[in-house]
Scaffold this motif. Structure first.
Motif, PDB file in Angstrom:
ATOM      1  N   MET A  79       0.808  -1.215   0.000  1.00 13.59           N
ATOM      2  CA  MET A  79       0.000   0.000   0.000  1.00 13.59           C
ATOM      3  C   MET A  79       0.840   1.264   0.000  1.00 13.59           C
ATOM      4  O   MET A  79       0.342   2.356  -0.277  1.00 13.59           O
ATOM      5  CB  MET A  79      -0.931   0.003   1.212  1.00 13.59           C
ATOM      6  CG  MET A  79      -2.182  -0.835   1.048  1.00 13.59           C
ATOM      7  SD  MET A  79      -3.224  -0.247  -0.286  1.00 13.59           S
ATOM      8  CE  MET A  79      -3.563   1.418   0.268  1.00 13.59           C
ATOM      9  N   ASN A  80       2.142   1.168   0.287  1.00 15.48           N
ATOM     10  CA  ASN A  80       3.022   2.339   0.294  1.00 15.48           C
ATOM     11  C   ASN A  80       3.624   2.621  -1.077  1.00 15.48           C
ATOM     12  O   ASN A  80       4.303   3.629  -1.251  1.00 15.48           O
ATOM     13  CB  ASN A  80       4.147   2.139   1.317  1.00 15.48           C
ATOM     14  CG  ASN A  80       3.625   2.052   2.738  1.00 15.48           C
ATOM     15  OD1 ASN A  80       2.685   2.764   3.098  1.00 15.48           O
ATOM     16  ND2 ASN A  80       4.214   1.187   3.546  1.00 15.48           N
ATOM     17  N   ASN A  81       3.390   1.738  -2.042  1.00 20.06           N
ATOM     18  CA  ASN A  81       3.911   1.913  -3.397  1.00 20.06           C
ATOM     19  C   ASN A  81       2.808   2.469  -4.284  1.00 20.06           C
ATOM     20  O   ASN A  81       1.789   1.814  -4.509  1.00 20.06           O
ATOM     21  CB  ASN A  81       4.415   0.571  -3.937  1.00 20.06           C
ATOM     22  CG  ASN A  81       5.083   0.713  -5.294  1.00 20.06           C
ATOM     23  OD1 ASN A  81       5.106   1.795  -5.891  1.00 20.06           O
ATOM     24  ND2 ASN A  81       5.631  -0.383  -5.782  1.00 20.06           N
ATOM     25  N   LEU A  82       3.010   3.677  -4.784  1.00 15.30           N
ATOM     26  CA  LEU A  82       1.973   4.343  -5.569  1.00 15.30           C
ATOM     27  C   LEU A  82       1.667   3.613  -6.862  1.00 15.30           C
ATOM     28  O   LEU A  82       0.576   3.781  -7.432  1.00 15.30           O
ATOM     29  CB  LEU A  82       2.389   5.786  -5.881  1.00 15.30           C
ATOM     30  CG  LEU A  82       2.621   6.710  -4.675  1.00 15.30           C
ATOM     31  CD1 LEU A  82       2.997   8.104  -5.160  1.00 15.30           C
ATOM     32  CD2 LEU A  82       1.381   6.784  -3.797  1.00 15.30           C
ATOM     33  N   TYR A  83       2.598   2.793  -7.350  1.00 14.99           N
ATOM     34  CA  TYR A  83       2.413   2.116  -8.627  1.00 14.99           C
ATOM     35  C   TYR A  83       2.019   0.653  -8.444  1.00 14.99           C
ATOM     36  O   TYR A  83       1.929  -0.082  -9.437  1.00 14.99           O
ATOM     37  CB  TYR A  83       3.699   2.206  -9.447  1.00 14.99           C
ATOM     38  CG  TYR A  83       4.147   3.639  -9.673  1.00 14.99           C
ATOM     39  CD1 TYR A  83       3.547   4.428 -10.655  1.00 14.99           C
ATOM     40  CD2 TYR A  83       5.154   4.204  -8.890  1.00 14.99           C
ATOM     41  CE1 TYR A  83       3.936   5.739 -10.853  1.00 14.99           C
ATOM     42  CE2 TYR A  83       5.552   5.510  -9.084  1.00 14.99           C
ATOM     43  CZ  TYR A  83       4.948   6.285 -10.069  1.00 14.99           C
ATOM     44  OH  TYR A  83       5.322   7.586 -10.257  1.00 14.99           O
ATOM     45  N   ASP A 137      -0.392  -2.584  -7.811  1.00 12.11           N
ATOM     46  CA  ASP A 137      -1.746  -2.877  -8.260  1.00 12.11           C
ATOM     47  C   ASP A 137      -2.766  -2.726  -7.138  1.00 12.11           C
ATOM     48  O   ASP A 137      -3.881  -2.235  -7.364  1.00 12.11           O
ATOM     49  CB  ASP A 137      -1.814  -4.297  -8.835  1.00 12.11           C
ATOM     50  CG  ASP A 137      -1.060  -4.417 -10.147  1.00 12.11           C
ATOM     51  OD1 ASP A 137      -0.824  -3.377 -10.781  1.00 12.11           O
ATOM     52  OD2 ASP A 137      -0.702  -5.563 -10.529  1.00 12.11           O
ATOM     53  N   MET A 138      -2.409  -3.140  -5.918  1.00 14.90           N
ATOM     54  CA  MET A 138      -3.356  -3.033  -4.816  1.00 14.90           C
ATOM     55  C   MET A 138      -3.613  -1.574  -4.450  1.00 14.90           C
ATOM     56  O   MET A 138      -4.749  -1.198  -4.138  1.00 14.90           O
ATOM     57  CB  MET A 138      -2.851  -3.809  -3.595  1.00 14.90           C
ATOM     58  CG  MET A 138      -3.870  -3.876  -2.458  1.00 14.90           C
ATOM     59  SD  MET A 138      -3.451  -5.079  -1.187  1.00 14.90           S
ATOM     60  CE  MET A 138      -1.928  -4.388  -0.556  1.00 14.90           C
ATOM     61  N   TYR A 139      -2.575  -0.750  -4.497  1.00 13.67           N
ATOM     62  CA  TYR A 139      -2.762   0.678  -4.215  1.00 13.67           C
ATOM     63  C   TYR A 139      -3.704   1.291  -5.255  1.00 13.67           C
ATOM     64  O   TYR A 139      -4.606   2.059  -4.902  1.00 13.67           O
ATOM     65  CB  TYR A 139      -1.416   1.394  -4.230  1.00 13.67           C
ATOM     66  CG  TYR A 139      -1.509   2.871  -3.925  1.00 13.67           C
ATOM     67  CD1 TYR A 139      -1.414   3.345  -2.620  1.00 13.67           C
ATOM     68  CD2 TYR A 139      -1.706   3.805  -4.936  1.00 13.67           C
ATOM     69  CE1 TYR A 139      -1.500   4.694  -2.334  1.00 13.67           C
ATOM     70  CE2 TYR A 139      -1.812   5.153  -4.674  1.00 13.67           C
ATOM     71  CZ  TYR A 139      -1.705   5.595  -3.368  1.00 13.67           C
ATOM     72  OH  TYR A 139      -1.805   6.933  -3.097  1.00 13.67           O
ATOM     73  N   GLN A 140      -3.500   0.963  -6.515  1.00 12.12           N
ATOM     74  CA  GLN A 140      -4.356   1.497  -7.564  1.00 12.12           C
ATOM     75  C   GLN A 140      -5.788   0.986  -7.420  1.00 12.12           C
ATOM     76  O   GLN A 140      -6.745   1.716  -7.689  1.00 12.12           O
ATOM     77  CB  GLN A 140      -3.798   1.119  -8.940  1.00 12.12           C
ATOM     78  CG  GLN A 140      -2.444   1.740  -9.250  1.00 12.12           C
ATOM     79  CD  GLN A 140      -2.499   3.263  -9.293  1.00 12.12           C
ATOM     80  OE1 GLN A 140      -3.493   3.849  -9.710  1.00 12.12           O
ATOM     81  NE2 GLN A 140      -1.424   3.903  -8.853  1.00 12.12           N
ATOM     82  N   LEU A 141      -5.950  -0.260  -6.988  1.00 11.09           N
ATOM     83  CA  LEU A 141      -7.288  -0.811  -6.776  1.00 11.09           C
ATOM     84  C   LEU A 141      -7.997  -0.083  -5.641  1.00 11.09           C
ATOM     85  O   LEU A 141      -9.179   0.277  -5.763  1.00 11.09           O
ATOM     86  CB  LEU A 141      -7.192  -2.304  -6.472  1.00 11.09           C
ATOM     87  CG  LEU A 141      -8.501  -3.023  -6.140  1.00 11.09           C
ATOM     88  CD1 LEU A 141      -9.476  -2.923  -7.306  1.00 11.09           C
ATOM     89  CD2 LEU A 141      -8.241  -4.481  -5.781  1.00 11.09           C
ATOM     90  N   VAL A 142      -7.289   0.139  -4.536  1.00  8.38           N
ATOM     91  CA  VAL A 142      -7.876   0.885  -3.412  1.00  8.38           C
ATOM     92  C   VAL A 142      -8.258   2.292  -3.850  1.00  8.38           C
ATOM     93  O   VAL A 142      -9.333   2.799  -3.505  1.00  8.38           O
ATOM     94  CB  VAL A 142      -6.896   0.919  -2.228  1.00  8.38           C
ATOM     95  CG1 VAL A 142      -7.383   1.892  -1.148  1.00  8.38           C
ATOM     96  CG2 VAL A 142      -6.725  -0.468  -1.627  1.00  8.38           C
ATOM     97  N   LEU A 143      -7.397   2.926  -4.629  1.00  4.66           N
ATOM     98  CA  LEU A 143      -7.680   4.282  -5.098  1.00  4.66           C
ATOM     99  C   LEU A 143      -8.921   4.303  -5.979  1.00  4.66           C
ATOM    100  O   LEU A 143      -9.760   5.210  -5.864  1.00  4.66           O
ATOM    101  CB  LEU A 143      -6.468   4.827  -5.864  1.00  4.66           C
ATOM    102  CG  LEU A 143      -6.519   6.304  -6.262  1.00  4.66           C
ATOM    103  CD1 LEU A 143      -6.611   7.188  -5.026  1.00  4.66           C
ATOM    104  CD2 LEU A 143      -5.296   6.672  -7.094  1.00  4.66           C
TER     105      LEU A 143
END
Length: 388
Positions: free
Chosen positions: A367-371, A373-379
């Protein structure tokens, strides 16, 4: 599509909810109508019939998947939250119940994993918390401070027993439950008695204060905040799964007027959100068990389709007396859209599949990596819900 047809849509959705008990229809405060069901194909058929019956054209979004939230490590600090009147302080950490990150689906028959939205949505929301360096932590079973094991003792077995209703959240006597935790799962008996609450989604709340002044008076408030926070997590306002919250310390005002529900409940909720964010939060996705029947000639095509959709085969058996092959595979539900159509296309109609939700699995990602896949999914989920 036409705003003037909104009353017809509302009445049509009410009739659909009464006639089809397999669908769950809700409405968000923003005005977005949500139709939830077991699979994408079923929802599309229901909405097509609805549009033809009420005689209006609908704007339907792409299907969305329901996720849960969890944590994958112990909080790296003890999180602090102050009440609005600044007279009360709570210190909380979070840790995963199970190291495996796998949860059963046998007792989630009422869950709906696919949903489609009708209309548009907007809004905002946020959560916050703060931390402090960790004081001397109180041990919980095999847990000795923030450098101890990253899960509850015998957490994998505990997850299975809670989901199978061997342990009941509210029905069992506290002493009986404590003895069960001590005898079957290796918990310390004194600390097992400090378990305040847990849910069938395997979320646990424990009180570990060395000097618990006035804690019994705010217990109900803390449990209310626990139920609230685990129902709407900090990432996407989705239910939490497999999180153990521990109250390490509390500074409460001596006058009961200044530590009522209006002060403690939002404070406890914000502190739990902060603990979740410091414990490497992640999403939990449902996993299909796909049973595919095909012939020997098309086995390679079935494997190719599963590989493209991030599935993996767990067994392959020949059906006795027939030329058919039964392939069992795990397939992430988020990659299962139009799976049947692609499977039949690749095998020229010689493969047939049956999918059912088998378990929940923690997604891999950071979740700390802006790129990531999970971060993008949460966004994307937060944007769709009007939280970003």
């Amino acid at each position: 599509k036409n705003v003037a047809d909104m009353p017809k849509l509302v009445e049509g959705l009410r009739r659909l909810a009464r006639t089809d008990t397999l669908l769950d229809i809700t409405m968000e405060p923003s005005g977005l109508h949500i139709v939830e069901g077991s699979n994408e194909f079923y929802i599309r058929i229901a909405l097509k019939d609805l549009s033809e019956v009420i005689g209006i054209e609908l704007i339907v979004s792409d299907p969305h998947l329901s996720y849960h939230e969890t944590v994958t490590a112990t909080s790296d600090r003890i999180c602090l939250a102050k009440s609005p009147n600044k007279h009360n302080r709570l210190y909380v950490t979070a840790t995963p119940v199970s190291n495996m990150g796998t949860f059963g689906a046998a007792n989630n028959n009422n869950d709906h994993y696919y949903s489609s939205g009708i209309g548009s949505s907007s809004g905002s929301g946020s959560g916050s918390g703060s931390g402090r360096p960790a004081p001397a932590a109180v041990g919980f079973g095999g847990f000795n401070g923030l450098d101890g094991p990253t899960s509850t003792p015998n957490g994998d077995k505990l997850v299975a027993d809670i989901e199978s209703r061997t342990i009941f959240p509210m029905v069992q006597d506290t002493e009986q439950r404590a003895q069960l935790l001590a005898n079957n799962y290796g918990w310390d008996i004194d600390l097992a008695r400090r378990v305040w609450a847990f849910t069938y989604d395997v979320n646990i709340l424990s009180e570990m204060c060395p000097t618990p002044h006035y804690m019994n008076e705010v217990k109900d408030h803390c449990i209310s905040a626990f139920n609230w926070a685990t129902k709407e997590g900090v990432l996407t306002e989705s239910p939490m799964k497999g999180v153990h919250f521990r109250i390490h310390d509390a500074v409460l005002y001596s006058d009961s007027i200044h530590r009522g529900g209006g002060q403690i409940i939002p404070t406890m909720r914000r502190c739990m959100y902060a603990a979740q964010m410091t414990a490497k939060p992640a999403l939990v996705e449902p996993i299909y068990l796909a049973e595919i029947t095909t012939t020997q000639k098309t086995v390679s095509s079935v494997y190719a389709v599963l590989e493209r959709r991030h599935g993996y085969v767990i067994s392959e058996d020949q059906r006795l007396g027939t030329p058919l092959i039964l392939i069992k595979a795990y397939l992430p539900v988020r990659h299962a859209s139009n799976f049947v159509v692609e499977l039949r296309s690749e095998t020229q109609g010689q493969a047939f599949s049956q999918c059912s939700v088998h378990h929940f699995q923690t997604m891999e990602g950071d979740m700390n990596n802006l790129y990531d896949d999970m971060y993008q999914l949460v966004l994307s989920i937060r944007t769709r819900k009007g939280l970003a």
